[in-house]
Design a protein around this motif. Structure first.
Motif, PDB file in Angstrom:
ATOM      1  N   GLU A  58      58.748  41.498  33.271  1.00  0.00           N
ATOM      2  CA  GLU A  58      58.364  40.330  34.266  1.00  0.00           C
ATOM      3  C   GLU A  58      59.203  39.320  34.845  1.00  0.00           C
ATOM      4  O   GLU A  58      59.447  38.779  35.517  1.00  0.00           O
ATOM      5  CB  GLU A  58      56.749  40.526  34.423  1.00  0.00           C
ATOM      6  N   SER A  61      62.698  39.717  36.278  1.00  0.00           N
ATOM      7  CA  SER A  61      61.699  40.181  37.591  1.00  0.00           C
ATOM      8  C   SER A  61      62.132  38.622  37.886  1.00  0.00           C
ATOM      9  O   SER A  61      63.024  38.724  39.739  1.00  0.00           O
ATOM     10  CB  SER A  61      60.453  41.098  37.962  1.00  0.00           C
ATOM     11  N   TYR A  65      64.848  37.138  40.968  1.00  0.00           N
ATOM     12  CA  TYR A  65      63.703  36.632  42.211  1.00  0.00           C
ATOM     13  C   TYR A  65      64.594  34.732  42.703  1.00  0.00           C
ATOM     14  O   TYR A  65      64.457  35.025  43.786  1.00  0.00           O
ATOM     15  CB  TYR A  65      62.241  36.600  42.100  1.00  0.00           C
ATOM     16  N   SER A  79      54.983  45.629  35.696  1.00  0.00           N
ATOM     17  CA  SER A  79      55.226  46.600  34.465  1.00  0.00           C
ATOM     18  C   SER A  79      54.378  48.089  33.763  1.00  0.00           C
ATOM     19  O   SER A  79      53.023  47.395  34.317  1.00  0.00           O
ATOM     20  CB  SER A  79      55.929  45.594  34.032  1.00  0.00           C
ATOM     21  N   HIS A  97      59.783  47.505  35.624  1.00  0.00           N
ATOM     22  CA  HIS A  97      58.557  46.820  36.055  1.00  0.00           C
ATOM     23  C   HIS A  97      59.684  46.648  37.545  1.00  0.00           C
ATOM     24  O   HIS A  97      60.470  46.523  38.630  1.00  0.00           O
ATOM     25  CB  HIS A  97      59.300  44.945  35.964  1.00  0.00           C
ATOM     26  N   TRP A  99      59.390  46.393  41.899  1.00  0.00           N
ATOM     27  CA  TRP A  99      58.757  45.274  42.688  1.00  0.00           C
ATOM     28  C   TRP A  99      59.278  45.111  44.093  1.00  0.00           C
ATOM     29  O   TRP A  99      61.388  45.485  44.474  1.00  0.00           O
ATOM     30  CB  TRP A  99      58.787  44.100  42.206  1.00  0.00           C
ATOM     31  N   VAL A 153      68.599  46.764  36.272  1.00  0.00           N
ATOM     32  CA  VAL A 153      68.295  46.775  37.538  1.00  0.00           C
ATOM     33  C   VAL A 153      68.732  47.570  38.335  1.00  0.00           C
ATOM     34  O   VAL A 153      69.978  47.878  38.772  1.00  0.00           O
ATOM     35  CB  VAL A 153      68.613  45.086  37.926  1.00  0.00           C
ATOM     36  N   VAL A 170      63.359  46.557  37.494  1.00  0.00           N
ATOM     37  CA  VAL A 170      64.062  46.271  36.173  1.00  0.00           C
ATOM     38  C   VAL A 170      63.949  47.163  35.035  1.00  0.00           C
ATOM     39  O   VAL A 170      61.753  47.623  34.864  1.00  0.00           O
ATOM     40  CB  VAL A 170      64.013  44.573  35.784  1.00  0.00           C
TER      41      VAL A 170
END
Length: 186
Positions: A58, A61, A65, A79, A97, A99, A153, A170
């Motif tokens: 996370e 991730s 972002y 996750s 994970h 998103w 990813v 990810v």
């Protein structure tokens, strides 16, 4: 990131993970961005509990972002844990994970993908694919591997969604649970 993804999002994520194989499988112990699960031996990341590995993925991730670099909002998701192909499921696991990123304006999707394509290599990622998929929508897909962190990813640009978004997943290499601990599946 607290909300669990819905069943459709989870199935799509697992399909991506299965297809890409995290791009990091090698019996020699080094990561290779192969994009497929050719080897019987999955890359071993190290020893960790499921929870600690989930926190780490996370964090990766969150770093992605930041690299997107356009105004928008990320989805709140947690996750999950999955088995390592060909390994004892009581001892080995991967974390993933899934998103989404929703830009403030739909016309920023192209900018977000271009930024990821240019920024990822500056942060230890190797882009192994940047091309449209075979769907009717011809979604642009970016796949990258980070051999140092042992993550892969997949980013899918979904312009025709309502609302338009980037869908990211990810995935880690394989972890071994510490001696005396169990793999916590969530």
């Amino acid at each position: 990131m607290k909300i669990k993804p819905g069943a459709p999002a989870l199935l799509v994520s697992l399909a991506l993970i299965t297809l890409t194989g995290c791009g990091m499988n090698d019996s020699s112990g080094s990561a290779t961005p192969s994009g497929s699960a050719d080897s019987a031996e999955a890359l071993l990341v190290g020893t960790s509990t499921s929870r600690d590995a989930a926190d780490a993925v996370e964090k990766a991730s969150s770093e992605l972002y930041d690299l997107i670099g356009v105004k928008g909002k990320g989805s709140e998701s947690r996750s999950g844990v999955m088995e390592c192909e060909g390994k004892d499921p009581a001892t080995y696991f991967k974390v993933f994970h899934p998103w989404s990123f929703y830009p403030a304006s739909a016309d920023q999707l192209d900018e977000a993908m271009e930024r990821l394509k240019s920024e990822l290599p500056k942060h230890g990622w190797k882009v192994v694919r940047y091309a449209p998929d075979t769907s009717q929508a011809k979604n642009l897909v970016l796949t990258a591997d980070n051999t140092e962190k042992k993550y892969g990813v997949s980013v899918v640009q979904m312009k025709k969604n309502d609302p338009p978004k980037l869908s990211l997943t990810v995935v880690s290499g394989c972890y071994r649970v510490p001696e005396g601990k169990e793999v916590d599946r969530f």
